[in-house]
Design a protein around this motif. Structure first.
Motif, PDB file in Angstrom:
ATOM      1  N   ASN A   6      17.511  -8.771   7.229  1.00 34.78           N
ATOM      2  CA  ASN A   6      16.107  -9.030   7.485  1.00 34.78           C
ATOM      3  C   ASN A   6      15.241  -8.085   6.675  1.00 34.78           C
ATOM      4  O   ASN A   6      15.588  -6.933   6.449  1.00 34.78           O
ATOM      5  CB  ASN A   6      15.787  -8.964   8.985  1.00 34.78           C
ATOM      6  CG  ASN A   6      16.178  -7.647   9.598  1.00 34.78           C
ATOM      7  OD1 ASN A   6      15.568  -6.635   9.330  1.00 34.78           O
ATOM      8  ND2 ASN A   6      17.211  -7.660  10.421  1.00 34.78           N
ATOM      9  N   LEU A   7      14.139  -8.633   6.214  1.00 40.66           N
ATOM     10  CA  LEU A   7      13.157  -7.873   5.451  1.00 40.66           C
ATOM     11  C   LEU A   7      11.889  -7.837   6.281  1.00 40.66           C
ATOM     12  O   LEU A   7      11.479  -8.863   6.842  1.00 40.66           O
ATOM     13  CB  LEU A   7      12.887  -8.552   4.103  1.00 40.66           C
ATOM     14  CG  LEU A   7      14.106  -8.857   3.233  1.00 40.66           C
ATOM     15  CD1 LEU A   7      13.681  -9.592   1.962  1.00 40.66           C
ATOM     16  CD2 LEU A   7      14.868  -7.599   2.901  1.00 40.66           C
ATOM     17  N   HIS A   8      11.258  -6.654   6.368  1.00 44.96           N
ATOM     18  CA  HIS A   8      10.093  -6.510   7.228  1.00 44.96           C
ATOM     19  C   HIS A   8       9.097  -5.532   6.620  1.00 44.96           C
ATOM     20  O   HIS A   8       9.494  -4.567   5.968  1.00 44.96           O
ATOM     21  CB  HIS A   8      10.540  -6.009   8.608  1.00 44.96           C
ATOM     22  CG  HIS A   8       9.450  -6.018   9.608  1.00 44.96           C
ATOM     23  ND1 HIS A   8       8.707  -4.905   9.887  1.00 44.96           N
ATOM     24  CD2 HIS A   8       8.956  -7.011  10.378  1.00 44.96           C
ATOM     25  CE1 HIS A   8       7.802  -5.207  10.803  1.00 44.96           C
ATOM     26  NE2 HIS A   8       7.931  -6.484  11.114  1.00 44.96           N
ATOM     27  N   ARG A   9       7.830  -5.798   6.845  1.00 41.28           N
ATOM     28  CA  ARG A   9       6.772  -4.903   6.352  1.00 41.28           C
ATOM     29  C   ARG A   9       5.763  -4.682   7.464  1.00 41.28           C
ATOM     30  O   ARG A   9       5.235  -5.611   8.047  1.00 41.28           O
ATOM     31  CB  ARG A   9       6.078  -5.528   5.139  1.00 41.28           C
ATOM     32  CG  ARG A   9       5.002  -4.666   4.537  1.00 41.28           C
ATOM     33  CD  ARG A   9       4.418  -5.248   3.245  1.00 41.28           C
ATOM     34  NE  ARG A   9       4.481  -6.691   3.112  1.00 41.28           N
ATOM     35  CZ  ARG A   9       3.663  -7.554   3.718  1.00 41.28           C
ATOM     36  NH1 ARG A   9       2.722  -7.121   4.503  1.00 41.28           N
ATOM     37  NH2 ARG A   9       3.804  -8.850   3.533  1.00 41.28           N
ATOM     38  N   ASP A  10       5.481  -3.402   7.755  1.00 43.85           N
ATOM     39  CA  ASP A  10       4.492  -3.032   8.757  1.00 43.85           C
ATOM     40  C   ASP A  10       3.171  -2.624   8.133  1.00 43.85           C
ATOM     41  O   ASP A  10       2.266  -2.217   8.837  1.00 43.85           O
ATOM     42  CB  ASP A  10       5.001  -1.863   9.623  1.00 43.85           C
ATOM     43  CG  ASP A  10       5.961  -2.344  10.696  1.00 43.85           C
ATOM     44  OD1 ASP A  10       5.790  -3.475  11.176  1.00 43.85           O
ATOM     45  OD2 ASP A  10       6.875  -1.580  11.044  1.00 43.85           O
ATOM     46  N   ALA A  11       3.055  -2.726   6.822  1.00 47.94           N
ATOM     47  CA  ALA A  11       1.834  -2.294   6.133  1.00 47.94           C
ATOM     48  C   ALA A  11       0.673  -3.202   6.532  1.00 47.94           C
ATOM     49  O   ALA A  11       0.867  -4.369   6.869  1.00 47.94           O
ATOM     50  CB  ALA A  11       2.039  -2.338   4.619  1.00 47.94           C
ATOM     51  N   PRO A  12      -0.531  -2.674   6.483  1.00 46.04           N
ATOM     52  CA  PRO A  12      -1.697  -3.501   6.825  1.00 46.04           C
ATOM     53  C   PRO A  12      -1.913  -4.619   5.808  1.00 46.04           C
ATOM     54  O   PRO A  12      -1.429  -4.556   4.681  1.00 46.04           O
ATOM     55  CB  PRO A  12      -2.855  -2.493   6.795  1.00 46.04           C
ATOM     56  CG  PRO A  12      -2.375  -1.359   5.970  1.00 46.04           C
ATOM     57  CD  PRO A  12      -0.884  -1.326   6.093  1.00 46.04           C
ATOM     58  N   GLY A  13      -2.639  -5.628   6.230  1.00 47.05           N
ATOM     59  CA  GLY A  13      -2.950  -6.743   5.340  1.00 47.05           C
ATOM     60  C   GLY A  13      -2.158  -7.974   5.707  1.00 47.05           C
ATOM     61  O   GLY A  13      -1.242  -7.938   6.521  1.00 47.05           O
ATOM     62  N   ASP A  14      -2.527  -9.084   5.075  1.00 46.65           N
ATOM     63  CA  ASP A  14      -1.884 -10.354   5.402  1.00 46.65           C
ATOM     64  C   ASP A  14      -0.751 -10.724   4.458  1.00 46.65           C
ATOM     65  O   ASP A  14      -0.103 -11.734   4.626  1.00 46.65           O
ATOM     66  CB  ASP A  14      -2.908 -11.474   5.462  1.00 46.65           C
ATOM     67  CG  ASP A  14      -3.647 -11.670   4.152  1.00 46.65           C
ATOM     68  OD1 ASP A  14      -3.300 -11.013   3.163  1.00 46.65           O
ATOM     69  OD2 ASP A  14      -4.583 -12.488   4.127  1.00 46.65           O
ATOM     70  N   GLY A  15      -0.507  -9.922   3.439  1.00 43.00           N
ATOM     71  CA  GLY A  15       0.617 -10.160   2.550  1.00 43.00           C
ATOM     72  C   GLY A  15       0.344 -11.139   1.422  1.00 43.00           C
ATOM     73  O   GLY A  15       1.292 -11.693   0.859  1.00 43.00           O
ATOM     74  N   VAL A  16      -0.914 -11.355   1.071  1.00 46.98           N
ATOM     75  CA  VAL A  16      -1.234 -12.307   0.011  1.00 46.98           C
ATOM     76  C   VAL A  16      -0.591 -11.893  -1.312  1.00 46.98           C
ATOM     77  O   VAL A  16       0.066 -12.693  -1.975  1.00 46.98           O
ATOM     78  CB  VAL A  16      -2.764 -12.473  -0.150  1.00 46.98           C
ATOM     79  CG1 VAL A  16      -3.102 -13.291  -1.384  1.00 46.98           C
ATOM     80  CG2 VAL A  16      -3.351 -13.115   1.091  1.00 46.98           C
ATOM     81  N   THR A  17      -0.762 -10.638  -1.696  1.00 43.18           N
ATOM     82  CA  THR A  17      -0.181 -10.140  -2.944  1.00 43.18           C
ATOM     83  C   THR A  17       1.342 -10.189  -2.881  1.00 43.18           C
ATOM     84  O   THR A  17       2.001 -10.613  -3.830  1.00 43.18           O
ATOM     85  CB  THR A  17      -0.659  -8.707  -3.225  1.00 43.18           C
ATOM     86  OG1 THR A  17      -2.077  -8.708  -3.276  1.00 43.18           O
ATOM     87  CG2 THR A  17      -0.079  -8.166  -4.508  1.00 43.18           C
ATOM     88  N   GLU A  18       1.892  -9.761  -1.755  1.00 48.08           N
ATOM     89  CA  GLU A  18       3.343  -9.747  -1.579  1.00 48.08           C
ATOM     90  C   GLU A  18       3.907 -11.169  -1.580  1.00 48.08           C
ATOM     91  O   GLU A  18       4.994 -11.405  -2.097  1.00 48.08           O
ATOM     92  CB  GLU A  18       3.709  -9.027  -0.279  1.00 48.08           C
ATOM     93  CG  GLU A  18       3.411  -7.550  -0.307  1.00 48.08           C
ATOM     94  CD  GLU A  18       1.955  -7.213   0.021  1.00 48.08           C
ATOM     95  OE1 GLU A  18       1.604  -6.035  -0.057  1.00 48.08           O
ATOM     96  OE2 GLU A  18       1.156  -8.122   0.348  1.00 48.08           O
ATOM     97  N   ARG A  19       3.177 -12.113  -1.004  1.00 47.58           N
ATOM     98  CA  ARG A  19       3.616 -13.510  -0.982  1.00 47.58           C
ATOM     99  C   ARG A  19       3.814 -14.026  -2.405  1.00 47.58           C
ATOM    100  O   ARG A  19       4.835 -14.629  -2.721  1.00 47.58           O
ATOM    101  CB  ARG A  19       2.593 -14.372  -0.233  1.00 47.58           C
ATOM    102  CG  ARG A  19       2.985 -15.841  -0.147  1.00 47.58           C
ATOM    103  CD  ARG A  19       1.903 -16.689   0.523  1.00 47.58           C
ATOM    104  NE  ARG A  19       1.731 -16.316   1.914  1.00 47.58           N
ATOM    105  CZ  ARG A  19       0.584 -15.859   2.426  1.00 47.58           C
ATOM    106  NH1 ARG A  19      -0.485 -15.716   1.677  1.00 47.58           N
ATOM    107  NH2 ARG A  19       0.508 -15.557   3.701  1.00 47.58           N
TER     108      ARG A  19
END
Length: 137
Positions: A6-19
């Motif tokens: 599993n991959l998980h991110r707790d950083a703020p934001g909605d993940g647009v850049t990461e998506r």
């Protein structure tokens, strides 16, 4: 051996850049652009990997993904590191649910101090060892 990763991110934001970066990484690994989870890709050694990623095709928050490889080898570890770095994710696995794996030391500040074990695996070999022999780390 087949384990869930599993991959998980707790950083703020909605993940647009990461998506966007995650989608690019999937394409590097052979994803044909077909929408809908699971996304099916394979390593150069032909190990199949199903990638489940809610929020990848929508405007929902993109903060996690689950991978189900049909086996674990160095190619799968390269793929996992590529996807984790693209999405700025930490890595967890069924092999050792008490550990969180970072792709680099800079992620340490994003991880809760509640984790019993925090590992940094910045190479495929290190990740392979952590996924196959978690007690030896």
């Amino acid at each position: 051996m087949s384990i869930g990763i599993n991959l998980h991110r707790d950083a703020p934001g909605d993940g647009v850049t990461e998506r966007a970066a995650f989608r690019d990484a999937l394409r590097r690994w052979g994803w044909d652009g077909t929408e809908g989870s699971p996304y099916q890709i394979a390593t150069e050694s032909e190990v199949g990997v199903d990638v489940y990623a809610d929020g990848l095709d929508t405007d929902d928050v993109f903060d996690h993904a689950n991978l189900e490889p049909s086996g674990i080898d160095s190619g799968v570890c390269r793929l996992v590191l590529d996807l984790a770095r693209a999405g700025r994710f930490t890595i967890g696995s069924d092999a050792d649910p008490q550990s969180v794996i970072l792709t680099d030391e800079e992620q340490r500040s994003l991880v809760s101090t509640d984790w019993p074990r925090v590992l940094v695996c910045d190479t495929p070999d290190a990740l392979y060892a952590a996924l196959n022999d978690p007690a030896d780390e």
